[in-house]
Each structure stands twice: as C-alpha cells, then as structure tokens.
Design an enzyme around this catalytic site. Structure first.
Site, PDB file in Angstrom:
ATOM      1  N   SER A  89       6.405 -33.854  48.357  1.00  0.00           N
ATOM      2  CA  SER A  89       5.806 -33.342  47.120  1.00  0.00           C
ATOM      3  C   SER A  89       6.138 -34.205  45.909  1.00  0.00           C
ATOM      4  CB  SER A  89       6.258 -31.899  46.875  1.00  0.00           C
ATOM      5  OG  SER A  89       7.648 -31.848  46.664  1.00  0.00           O
ATOM      6  N   LYS A  95       7.943 -24.538  40.383  1.00  0.00           N
ATOM      7  CA  LYS A  95       8.184 -25.862  39.811  1.00  0.00           C
ATOM      8  C   LYS A  95       7.786 -25.909  38.343  1.00  0.00           C
ATOM      9  CE  LYS A  95       7.668 -28.356  44.181  1.00  0.00           C
ATOM     10  NZ  LYS A  95       6.857 -29.298  44.990  1.00  0.00           N
TER      11      LYS A  95
END
Length: 818
Positions: A659, A702
């Site tokens: 990611s 996030k």
C-alpha cells in the site's frame, strides 16, 4: 497543469436518513424470520443436509464474528424438527465372549423401559431362585436323589459285605478307607490269633481277602459313576427348578418385546445363562464367605457370579426427544467424541465391565447433526483423525487412546461397534478450510460441502429495511431498550464503515451485537427509556477511548517531535506514507516518513527494509515494481544507471503489504528530479508497472490517522491525503474529519495514476510523453528523464572515457537538433 479537485463531501461518507427507515422505534418493527446476507451459505447447508450419500458433510467457513454457529444451529434445529427421533442404544453382557459386550438398538423411549425391566429382573433373580431352591418340593426331590445314590452305594457295599462273611471276613470302615478283616464264629480274628492259625488256614484267608479286595475295587470303581449320575440328576433338577422359577418372568419380557428380534435373542441367552449358573447365583456369595479370606486377603467378587450381568447399560436415551438430535460439542476430545470405558478399583486392582461403558457425542447425536469447531478439534490429540476414521467406517468403535497408540496392553473391553448415521458440520476460518483441503487427502472425501459465509451484503433500500428488522429482533431477544430510528440509522452507518465499503453492509453480527448492548448501557446511565443516536455515539467513542492508548501515545510522540513527521513545507525525496496498525479489535492509521536517496549506480533500487529482513514479500514485490517502472517510462532504450535506496524512517518492526508503493515511487521520482514534495500531503496506494494507482485497505483509518496529526499541529487548509480513485467507494470517514473538510481545512484527493499524484505533491505538472517519447520541458517527468539520461552518460564515461565523450557529443547534438 490539469487541476485535480478535492473530493466533494457527499463522496466521503454515506449518511443514513432516519426518515427513510419509516419507523419511530424498533418496537414498531416485526421480527426477521430469516438469515440476513447468507443466501449462498444457507443454500450450501441445505444441499449438504439433503444429500444422503456418504461424504456430504459440511464445512462452514468464514471469519469470526459472522454468527456461523448461531446460523448453523438454527438451521439444523429447524431441519431436525422434520425428522424422526433416532433409536435408543444400550450395551448388554455377551454370554459367549464377556470381553465383547453386545450393542442393542431399541425404538426411542423403549430403551429406558428395557433397562428398568432388566434391572428389576436382576434384582428378582436371587430371591426367586432362593425361594425355589428352598421350597419343599425341591428339597424332597433333592433328598430323593441323594437318597438314591446313598441306597445304591449301601446296596453295593452290603453285597460285598455279605459275600465277605460267607468267606469268613467282614467289611470294615477305617479312617483310611474300607478294609477286610477275617472273622471266626462271628468274631474278628486278632493279629495274634491270626498268627496262631496253621499256614494253610492263613493262606486260605489271604486268598479270600485278595478276592474280596478285587471285588471291593470293582464296586468302588462304580461309585464315581453313581456320583456323576447323581450330579447330573441334581443339575437337571436345578435347571428345571430355575427354569420354572424364572420362566414366567422372562416370558413376560419376551411378550413385551416380541417385536424386537435382537431383544428376544438376548433374553433367551440370558435365561439360558441364568439356568446354567444358578448354583453360583444362589450359593456363590455364601460359598465365598465360607471360604474366608485367602493368603492375600479377601478376593473381589467375580462378576460372573453377580446378577448384575443381566442388567442393561443404556448409553443413549431418546425417551424425551421430540425430533432428531442437534448437538454442538464444545470440547471435542477423543473420549468425548467416541466414548470411553471406565474402570473401578477393587482391592488395588482395576476392574471394568459393560456397565462402565460411557457414550460419546457421536452416540448421542447418532441419527442427527453434530456441530464442531475445527480449531478446537485440531487442538485435541487424535480427535480429528478419530472423527475421520469413524465417518469413513460408518460405525462408532469405543477404544481407548492408549489402545489405539499401543501404549496400553491391559485387558479391557471391546464393545461391539454401533452403526453411525450422522451429518457433521465443522465451523472454521477460510485458511483452515483451504489448508485441510490441500494437505489432507481424506478431507475432501468426507467434507464435500463448503458453506462459505459472506462478510458483506449489498446496501440497498430493501437490505437496509431487513437489517433494521434484524436489529429489532436482536434488541427484543436480548431485552434491550427500544432504539429510535436515528439510533438505528447511526448503527447502520457504523455497519457500513465496518464492512470496508460504502456500498456494502457488514454481516459480522458479533460487532453489531456489542454495539447494541453498549448503546443500551449508555441509555441506562442517562436513565432514558429509549436508545438514541447520541447513545450510539457515546458507545463508539467509549470503545475507542478504551482501546486507543497506543494511538494516543504515538500521536503524542509525533507531536513532540520524537517521531519525525512534517506536516508543512516541502522536501526533496521525502513523503508521508500511511499505514495501519491492527491490534485485533482495534485498528488505527499511522503516518510514516518515507525517504529516498539516489546516486550514480548500476540500476539498483535498494529496499533497506528488505535488506535488513523487516520487509515482507508483498512489500518487496511493490519495491521491485519501481525499477521496471523507471526503465519503461523514462529510459526504455538505455540501461538504468542509478543506485537508489528507500526506507521507512523510524520503523523498527516488520512491514508488509504494497500500500506504500505509490508513496515510495513518488519520493523516488522526487529524489531523481530533485523536486520537493509537499509535506502537508500524505499518500497511500499501490502502483503497478503502468503507473496506475491501485486500491488498498484501511483507507479510512489511514486518512484519520494523518488528519489527527495535522489537527494536533493546526489545520491550515493545505493538508490532505491522496488516495486511489478505486478507494473512493470505501470512504466512510468520521464526523470530525468531515467537519474539517466542510470548513475547507482538510482535503481528500483521488488519483488514477502516479502522474496525478506527482502533480498534487509537487505543484508542477507531471507531463505526458509525445510521439517521440519525450516529456514537455518544465514538467516533473522531463526532469526525471533528463537526469536518468545524465546518469547513463556519466556511467559510460567512467567505463569508457573516450567513447563516452564522442557519444555524449552526438547525443547532445541530436537533442539540440530535436
């Protein structure tokens, strides 16, 4: 430069309108009589239960929290109500081989009757027989037999005595047995008188005595035959007496169980055994007591002499059952599944008999459904192998684990195996299912049906209405306070967020149940009769507070500068990446500084995390993609001549996942072009060799992790997060983030390519290739291309100084002409 606008507020989160639910409180909703969102799994379970062929057992797979156990048990119980009650099972004494007790099947409810009838029979046997053998008739007939043998013996001895007297002798009984003595004139001849007789007279007497001794021997040889005949007559008398005594008792039972052939055969065998062992049953205890203790003390009473051998060990009693059994075995050990044989200590010796056979779960569930957690099954030694062996053979064989492994050689029972007809449902995670499927060849033969439980269901108006009814059902089932429509709407929003997709609803009902109970608790603390949206928010915040100690400590250290993260200004070769720390039931986002450094080299992009063995294989794969991207996009005709290093700063644990690959690529390109990146921006996303942004997980956590850091230092409107376009549908941001975005203090950008991300991070257009493969002047990509080409020329110059100068002049001229 093409403008990339922030995402509008309505694309950052889905909001449920309470009015669309069309109710005020959950009291107005009907119960939901169906399983929600598990159509595929339910159909698989229905198929597996309908298939009567061997091997079509079921494995219900899916992550924890899906209520697999509740769904499976509810379905099986509904199914079992339509099926008949299975047979009762009992163990009885095997009169042919006591070590191998026989198993008998009886119609449901008749097992306990049979057990009670045999218990009464076992209790009555000693008294009935004792009365029969103490009766006047038996005593008379017994005395007659004894008298007959006595008369026969007396007659034979009397004949010998008469013949002896005719020959001048008499038969006398001594402590040593029978003997003959000479007589004269009716008187016994003494030894002195015998010696005074003439030699001829003595010889005649000796001759007569020898003859008489031979005659006596013939008579005595006949005596055992008389005793044998007497014992045989007594045996027949005893059997006849016992047969008459217990015959009517056994006949009553035979009439009662005339429809059960195996029971009739057992009763006949029991009757025959009683008759054959009547003496031991009646007199065994008396003889035992008469003998007294032996040299080693009192001996255990032999089971062969006990009337208890005629009792019944009922191991499965379905007298109270209304339908086929459904059992969840929570502790699936070897013994609890297959049963066991227990022992009792008698005078320091371990003894057992068929009455100490104990049933296992497979006995109790025979004819029904057994549910077992596969992880617990695998944790108990040999339990999984025993279950497979039993399913494969189609019979339950009770055998101790020590015997199976050959560790115990003591004499024990070997109960007759019981035919097994059961449908087994294993509950477990997907990883366990696929591991067993690939590593155990027998697994696919025995568990042919996979019931795959889904973690999500589509979010539609219909599914929202059904979900609300399901929540109302749970609220009433757990006796919670009624929930208002705005509370249910808020819970549905949390359910959507928990699914990880704004277009889906989570079916992990364990989380939903916890939220309902905790919201009800806060309503109780406020002394409210109904649960509102505020109580749901309190429950969410309270749970986060209980679990967020580590997040707050990391945020505090970052705010203090212990962990170095910039949220303003610009830096070359430095970007803010985003990761998620998963603590089991709680996950939160954590910003991480990613840096890159480049120099002249051999085309290597060094992942420092991989070199020190902190990077996982997927992370390493993402970094390796960067090298191919550089060569294909900027220098397809020349070798890469740089050496670059990438590192997650202040990261001391393992790193896995790709990611951060788009963040790593951006910081690498920044270092090559020597163009600074905005530190008020964070970026997440995976990238492929084409430079396309790919979706990642944990996008909400996030974003919120970076937002909290920016909010701690002060929001100025320049901060934001860059995510892949494919992650937009996953956005369900917290209200605190939405309020800041609405006020223009924070922004979320969605990009499709790394070029768009570079444009946002640098404030300069990334640029697109023209027909000749060149990027426009002044763009980020042109600077990258020029510097990579410069690296190539300089590397060739080091390797071949003379040719490199000429080639460099030619390339410079060609560039000037172009």
């Amino acid at each position: 430069m093409v403008d990339i606008n922030p995402l509008p507020l309505d694309r950052l989160s889905w909001k449920c309108n309470p009015e669309s639910l069309k109710f005020n409180t959950t009291d107005q909703l009907e119960d939901l009589g169906q399983v929600l969102g598990q159509d595929r799994a339910i159909e698989a379970i229905r198929f597996g239960t309908n298939m009567s062929h061997k091997g079509y057992n079921i494995f219900a797979l899916g992550p924890d929290g899906l209520d697999k156990h509740e769904v499976v048990m509810a379905f099986l119980k509904d199914r079992a109500r339509e099926e008949t009650v299975p047979s009762d099972w009992c163990y009885v004494y095997n009169f042919q081989d006591p070590r191998r007790p026989n198993a008998l099947a009886l119609p449901p409810g008749r097992g306990v009757q049979f057990s009670q009838d045999m218990s009464r029979l076992a209790e009555d046997i000693p008294f009935v027989l004792k009365n029969a053998f103490e009766s006047e008739e038996y005593q008379t007939r017994s005395n007659m037999i004894q008298q007959e043998i006595k008369d026969a013996q007396d007659e034979a001895l009397s004949a010998v005595d008469q013949e002896a007297r005719q020959r001048g002798a008499a038969l006398k009984m001594t402590p040593l047995g029978f003997t003959f003595v000479p007589i004269r004139d009716g008187k016994t001849v003494s030894p002195d008188e015998f010696r005074k007789l003439s030699e001829q007279e003595r010889e005649d007497i000796e001759e007569n005595l020898d003859y008489l001794r031979e005659k006596l021997e013939e008579v005595l040889e006949f005596m055992p035959d008389l005793l044998t005949e007497s014992r045989e007559k007594m045996r027949k008398l005893n059997e006849e007496t016992a047969g008459h005594a217990i015959g009517h008792l056994v006949e009553q039972l035979k009439k009662k169980y005339a429809d059960l052939e195996e029971v009739i055969e057992y009763l006949a065998a029991a009757q025959e055994d009683i008759i054959q062992n009547v003496h031991q049953i009646v007199h065994g205890a008396e003889e035992e007591a008469a003998r007294g203790p032996g040299p080693e003390g009192p001996q255990p009473h032999s089971f062969a002499l006990e009337p208890g051998r005629y009792m019944v060990n009922l191991i499965v009693d379905n007298s109270d059952a209304k339908h086929a059994p459904v059992i969840h075995e929570d502790e699936p050990t070897y013994d609890r599944l297959l049963g066991r044989v227990e022992y009792r200590s008698e005078m320091g010796t371990l003894m057992t008999d068929f009455r100490l056979i104990r049933a296992g779960a497979l006995h109790s569930v025979n004819g029904g459904y057994l549910v077992v957690d596969i992880l617990k099954l695998l944790q108990h030694p040999y339990a999984y192998e025993a279950l497979k062996r039993t399913l494969k053979s189609g019979e339950i064989k009770i055998e101790s684990l020590g015997q199976v492994l050959g560790f115990i050689n003591t004499v024990s029972l070997e109960p007759e195996p019981i035919p097994l007809e059961v449908k087994v449902v294993l509950l477990g995670t997907r990883i366990l299912y696929y591991l067993l499927n690939s590593l155990d060849p027998e697994f696919t033969d025995l568990f042919k049906v996979a019931a795959d439980f889904d973690e999500q269901m589509d979010r539609t108006e219909e599914s929202l209405a059904l979900y609300a009814r399901m929540l109302a059902s749970r609220i009433r089932e757990e006796e919670l306070r009624p929930f208002t429509s705005d509370a249910i709407a808020r819970i549905l929003e949390r359910v959507v967020r928990y699914s990880g997709d704004s277009e889906k609803l989570s079916t992990r009902l364990k989380y939903v149940g916890d939220l309902l109970r905790e919201a009800d608790y806060h309503a109780g603390q406020d002394k409210k009769a109904q649960v509102t949206a505020d109580h749901v928010d309190q429950a969410v915040k309270a749970r986060e507070y209980r679990q967020s100690r580590m997040r707050e400590r990391l945020l505090e250290q970052t705010g203090q500068g212990t962990i170095l993260i910039d949220t303003s200004g610009s830096q070359v070769g430095q970007v803010n990446g985003l990761s998620v720390l998963d603590l089991g039931s709680y996950a939160f986002g954590r910003p991480t500084r990613i840096t890159a450094r480049v120099r002249l080299g051999k085309g290597e992009v060094v992942d420092i995390e991989r070199e020190v063995k902190l990077g996982g294989p997927i992370h390493s794969k993402g970094v390796l993609i960067l090298s191919s991207f550089l060569g294909a996009h900027y220098q397809p005709d020349l070798p890469l001549s740089l050496s670059a290093s990438l590192v997650f700063e202040q990261s001391y644990g393992g790193i896995e996942g790709d990611s951060a690959s788009m963040a790593e690529l951006c910081t690498l390109l920044s270092a090559i072009a020597e163009i600074p990146l905005k530190q008020g921006m964070a970026i997440t996303g995976s990238v492929n060799q084409q430079g396309q942004a790919q979706a990642i997980g944990g996008v909400n956590e996030k974003i919120e992790g970076f937002f909290d850091l920016c909010a701690l230092r002060g929001l100025d409107g320049s901060q934001g997060v860059i995510i892949p376009v494919s992650n937009v549908r996953h956005l369900m941001l917290d209200q605190r983030v939405l309020e800041a975005i609405e006020a223009g203090k924070f922004n979320i950008y969605a990009v499709e390519t790394v070029n768009e991300a570079l444009t946002l991070l640098t404030g300069t257009a990334a640029g697109e290739k023209d027909e000749k493969g060149q990027y426009p002047d002044g763009t980020v990509n042109r600077k990258i291309q020029d510097r990579l080409r410069d690296f190539s020329i300089r590397l060739r110059k080091f390797a071949h100084p003379e040719s490199a100068d000429k080639d460099g002049e030619k390339e410079t001229d060609e560039e000037d002409r172009s």
